[in-house]
Design a protein around this motif. Sequence first.
Motif, short mmCIF file in Angstrom:
data_model
loop_
_atom_site.label_atom_id
_atom_site.label_comp_id
_atom_site.label_asym_id
_atom_site.label_seq_id
_atom_site.Cartn_x
_atom_site.Cartn_y
_atom_site.Cartn_z
N TRP A 66 30.73 42.35 32.96
CA TRP A 66 31.77 42.70 31.99
C TRP A 66 32.56 43.93 32.41
O TRP A 66 33.76 44.03 32.15
N ASN A 67 31.91 44.87 33.08
CA ASN A 67 32.60 46.10 33.47
C ASN A 67 33.22 46.03 34.87
O ASN A 67 33.76 47.01 35.34
N GLY A 68 33.16 44.86 35.49
CA GLY A 68 33.75 44.70 36.81
C GLY A 68 34.69 43.50 36.87
O GLY A 68 35.03 43.03 37.95
N TRP A 69 35.11 43.02 35.69
CA TRP A 69 35.97 41.84 35.63
C TRP A 69 37.26 42.08 36.39
O TRP A 69 37.82 43.17 36.38
N ASN A 70 37.74 41.03 37.08
CA ASN A 70 38.93 41.15 37.92
C ASN A 70 39.79 39.91 37.72
O ASN A 70 39.30 38.78 37.85
N LEU A 71 41.06 40.08 37.41
CA LEU A 71 41.96 38.97 37.13
C LEU A 71 42.12 38.04 38.33
O LEU A 71 42.07 36.82 38.19
#
Length: 85
Positions: A57-62
């Motif tokens: 969740w804290n490393g999500w990348n589009l």
Amino acid sequence: MAETQLAVRGVDRLDHRYLENLGAEAVPALDRLPEPDRSCVLFEVVVANELYRRDPWNGWNLAREQARDVLARRPVQRRIECPVP
């Protein structure tokens, strides 16, 4: 970079090793390659960018999420012979 490689070199002269080292943002362009080039290159991109698993969740990348969407619609073929570089 993937778009430039495709436009300048064309499919017959692609530098597979270079394309395999691109990031997740290159997946939409690489998805347009014909088989077997598409699956051969994208397999390496998936492994290098760990696209086979979800981001925390804290490393999500589009870009990675969009790449996963492209690959979910059109998965990489598993048993394919890749050209020898």
